[in-house]
Motif scaffolding. Sequence first.
Motif, PDB file in Angstrom:
ATOM      1  N   ARG A 186       0.826  -1.203   0.000  1.00 37.37           N
ATOM      2  CA  ARG A 186       0.000   0.000   0.000  1.00 37.37           C
ATOM      3  C   ARG A 186       0.863   1.257   0.000  1.00 37.37           C
ATOM      4  O   ARG A 186       2.046   1.207   0.305  1.00 37.37           O
ATOM      5  N   ILE A 187       0.225   2.360  -0.326  1.00 37.88           N
ATOM      6  CA  ILE A 187       0.821   3.683  -0.177  1.00 37.88           C
ATOM      7  C   ILE A 187       0.132   4.296   1.040  1.00 37.88           C
ATOM      8  O   ILE A 187      -1.100   4.304   1.119  1.00 37.88           O
ATOM      9  N   VAL A 188       0.897   4.793   1.984  1.00 39.10           N
ATOM     10  CA  VAL A 188       0.339   5.418   3.181  1.00 39.10           C
ATOM     11  C   VAL A 188       0.692   6.901   3.127  1.00 39.10           C
ATOM     12  O   VAL A 188       1.844   7.275   2.901  1.00 39.10           O
ATOM     13  N   TYR A 189      -0.322   7.741   3.327  1.00 32.51           N
ATOM     14  CA  TYR A 189      -0.135   9.199   3.337  1.00 32.51           C
ATOM     15  C   TYR A 189      -0.604   9.746   4.672  1.00 32.51           C
ATOM     16  O   TYR A 189      -1.769   9.590   5.031  1.00 32.51           O
ATOM     17  N   SER A 190       0.306  10.373   5.417  1.00 30.40           N
ATOM     18  CA  SER A 190      -0.033  10.985   6.700  1.00 30.40           C
ATOM     19  C   SER A 190      -0.270  12.473   6.500  1.00 30.40           C
ATOM     20  O   SER A 190       0.641  13.206   6.086  1.00 30.40           O
ATOM     21  N   LEU A 191      -1.486  12.909   6.801  1.00 30.84           N
ATOM     22  CA  LEU A 191      -1.835  14.321   6.664  1.00 30.84           C
ATOM     23  C   LEU A 191      -1.025  15.175   7.630  1.00 30.84           C
ATOM     24  O   LEU A 191      -0.502  16.228   7.262  1.00 30.84           O
ATOM     25  N   GLY A 192      -0.927  14.737   8.885  1.00 32.66           N
ATOM     26  CA  GLY A 192      -0.244  15.520   9.911  1.00 32.66           C
ATOM     27  C   GLY A 192       1.260  15.603   9.714  1.00 32.66           C
ATOM     28  O   GLY A 192       1.866  16.647   9.941  1.00 32.66           O
ATOM     29  N   PRO A 213      -9.300  11.076   5.845  1.00 33.85           N
ATOM     30  CA  PRO A 213      -8.668   9.816   6.240  1.00 33.85           C
ATOM     31  C   PRO A 213      -9.533   8.636   5.802  1.00 33.85           C
ATOM     32  O   PRO A 213     -10.759   8.705   5.826  1.00 33.85           O
ATOM     33  N   GLY A 214      -8.876   7.569   5.368  1.00 30.48           N
ATOM     34  CA  GLY A 214      -9.591   6.379   4.923  1.00 30.48           C
ATOM     35  C   GLY A 214      -8.774   5.608   3.915  1.00 30.48           C
ATOM     36  O   GLY A 214      -7.618   5.938   3.635  1.00 30.48           O
ATOM     37  N   SER A 215      -9.396   4.591   3.360  1.00 31.32           N
ATOM     38  CA  SER A 215      -8.735   3.723   2.401  1.00 31.32           C
ATOM     39  C   SER A 215      -9.274   3.997   0.992  1.00 31.32           C
ATOM     40  O   SER A 215     -10.486   4.080   0.793  1.00 31.32           O
ATOM     41  N   TYR A 216      -8.370   4.138   0.040  1.00 29.45           N
ATOM     42  CA  TYR A 216      -8.702   4.429  -1.350  1.00 29.45           C
ATOM     43  C   TYR A 216      -7.944   3.450  -2.239  1.00 29.45           C
ATOM     44  O   TYR A 216      -7.129   2.672  -1.764  1.00 29.45           O
ATOM     45  N   SER A 217      -8.167   3.551  -3.528  1.00 34.19           N
ATOM     46  CA  SER A 217      -7.386   2.806  -4.511  1.00 34.19           C
ATOM     47  C   SER A 217      -6.951   3.760  -5.605  1.00 34.19           C
ATOM     48  O   SER A 217      -7.665   4.723  -5.917  1.00 34.19           O
ATOM     49  N   VAL A 218      -5.798   3.493  -6.193  1.00 36.70           N
ATOM     50  CA  VAL A 218      -5.363   4.272  -7.347  1.00 36.70           C
ATOM     51  C   VAL A 218      -6.373   4.011  -8.460  1.00 36.70           C
ATOM     52  O   VAL A 218      -6.607   2.871  -8.841  1.00 36.70           O
ATOM     53  N   VAL A 219      -7.020   5.090  -8.933  1.00 36.00           N
ATOM     54  CA  VAL A 219      -8.064   4.938  -9.940  1.00 36.00           C
ATOM     55  C   VAL A 219      -7.559   5.194 -11.354  1.00 36.00           C
ATOM     56  O   VAL A 219      -8.100   4.661 -12.314  1.00 36.00           O
ATOM     57  N   SER A 222       0.520   1.362  -9.214  1.00 36.12           N
ATOM     58  CA  SER A 222      -0.252   0.974 -10.384  1.00 36.12           C
ATOM     59  C   SER A 222      -1.750   1.076 -10.065  1.00 36.12           C
ATOM     60  O   SER A 222      -2.150   1.151  -8.906  1.00 36.12           O
ATOM     61  N   THR A 223      -2.577   1.078 -11.091  1.00 41.03           N
ATOM     62  CA  THR A 223      -4.019   1.160 -10.911  1.00 41.03           C
ATOM     63  C   THR A 223      -4.477   0.021 -10.007  1.00 41.03           C
ATOM     64  O   THR A 223      -4.081  -1.123 -10.194  1.00 41.03           O
ATOM     65  N   GLY A 224      -5.282   0.356  -9.002  1.00 40.45           N
ATOM     66  CA  GLY A 224      -5.771  -0.621  -8.048  1.00 40.45           C
ATOM     67  C   GLY A 224      -4.970  -0.682  -6.756  1.00 40.45           C
ATOM     68  O   GLY A 224      -5.421  -1.269  -5.775  1.00 40.45           O
ATOM     69  N   THR A 225      -3.774  -0.080  -6.730  1.00 40.52           N
ATOM     70  CA  THR A 225      -2.964  -0.090  -5.509  1.00 40.52           C
ATOM     71  C   THR A 225      -3.714   0.640  -4.398  1.00 40.52           C
ATOM     72  O   THR A 225      -4.309   1.702  -4.613  1.00 40.52           O
ATOM     73  N   THR A 226      -3.694   0.075  -3.201  1.00 40.62           N
ATOM     74  CA  THR A 226      -4.363   0.683  -2.046  1.00 40.62           C
ATOM     75  C   THR A 226      -3.589   1.927  -1.593  1.00 40.62           C
ATOM     76  O   THR A 226      -2.362   1.906  -1.523  1.00 40.62           O
ATOM     77  N   VAL A 227      -4.330   2.989  -1.290  1.00 40.22           N
ATOM     78  CA  VAL A 227      -3.780   4.200  -0.699  1.00 40.22           C
ATOM     79  C   VAL A 227      -4.523   4.422   0.608  1.00 40.22           C
ATOM     80  O   VAL A 227      -5.747   4.528   0.616  1.00 40.22           O
ATOM     81  N   VAL A 228      -3.792   4.476   1.704  1.00 45.19           N
ATOM     82  CA  VAL A 228      -4.398   4.698   3.011  1.00 45.19           C
ATOM     83  C   VAL A 228      -3.987   6.078   3.493  1.00 45.19           C
ATOM     84  O   VAL A 228      -2.797   6.395   3.585  1.00 45.19           O
ATOM     85  N   VAL A 229      -4.977   6.910   3.810  1.00 44.19           N
ATOM     86  CA  VAL A 229      -4.733   8.252   4.327  1.00 44.19           C
ATOM     87  C   VAL A 229      -5.009   8.233   5.830  1.00 44.19           C
ATOM     88  O   VAL A 229      -6.072   7.800   6.249  1.00 44.19           O
ATOM     89  N   VAL A 230      -4.040   8.664   6.598  1.00 44.58           N
ATOM     90  CA  VAL A 230      -4.177   8.718   8.061  1.00 44.58           C
ATOM     91  C   VAL A 230      -3.952  10.160   8.526  1.00 44.58           C
ATOM     92  O   VAL A 230      -3.361  10.963   7.813  1.00 44.58           O
TER      93      VAL A 230
END
Length: 183
Positions: free
Chosen positions: A69-75, A103-109, A174-182
């Motif tokens: 996954r790709i994890v993105y921390s807002l803070g 914040p939540g779980s997404y996918s590369v669209v 790649s398309t479909g890869t999970t992106v988690v925003v925390v």
Amino acid sequence: MPAPKVWVTGLTVGAIAVVAALAVQADKGPRPTATARPSASASASGGGQPSPTASAPAAVPDASGTGRRIVYSLGLRRVWLVDESDAARRTFAVWPGTVAPDPGSYSVVSRRDATTGSDGVAIENIVYFATKSGLNIAFSNAVDGSSPPPASGTQTGGIRMRKADGSAVWTFGSTGTTVVVVN
């Protein structure tokens, strides 16, 4: 009185001799050495906004899921590229746009090689994963490597990064890869 050419030649020869002597001295001097990166707590306690040259916290944020996954921390304004074994393969600071994903779980669209961002900057390695307030939220890097702050009053959904980091996200996301925003 000597001709002006003689004076200029004499001054030039003298200047070259001084520069050569300084170069020899500098070559004999101490060499810079790499230092260890500060710990995650040192980076977090430094205050202010992290910059893309700030040291990277070692640990992937808690509650960011499992697996590749790709994890993105807002803070922290930081991204982690996490492999199947939950190990961070790369982490780096980013410059967020003015509109942040929730914040939540997404996918590369979708992905796009290059375009012009909503701020008018030429961007590349665009990896789209969310929308908010009518804007696409995506990771990208400026083609020229810059990261200007968004124009006052302009809404932007781009999460910008250094060029090498943008290339890494492009390869990993790649398309479909999970992106988690925390937070």
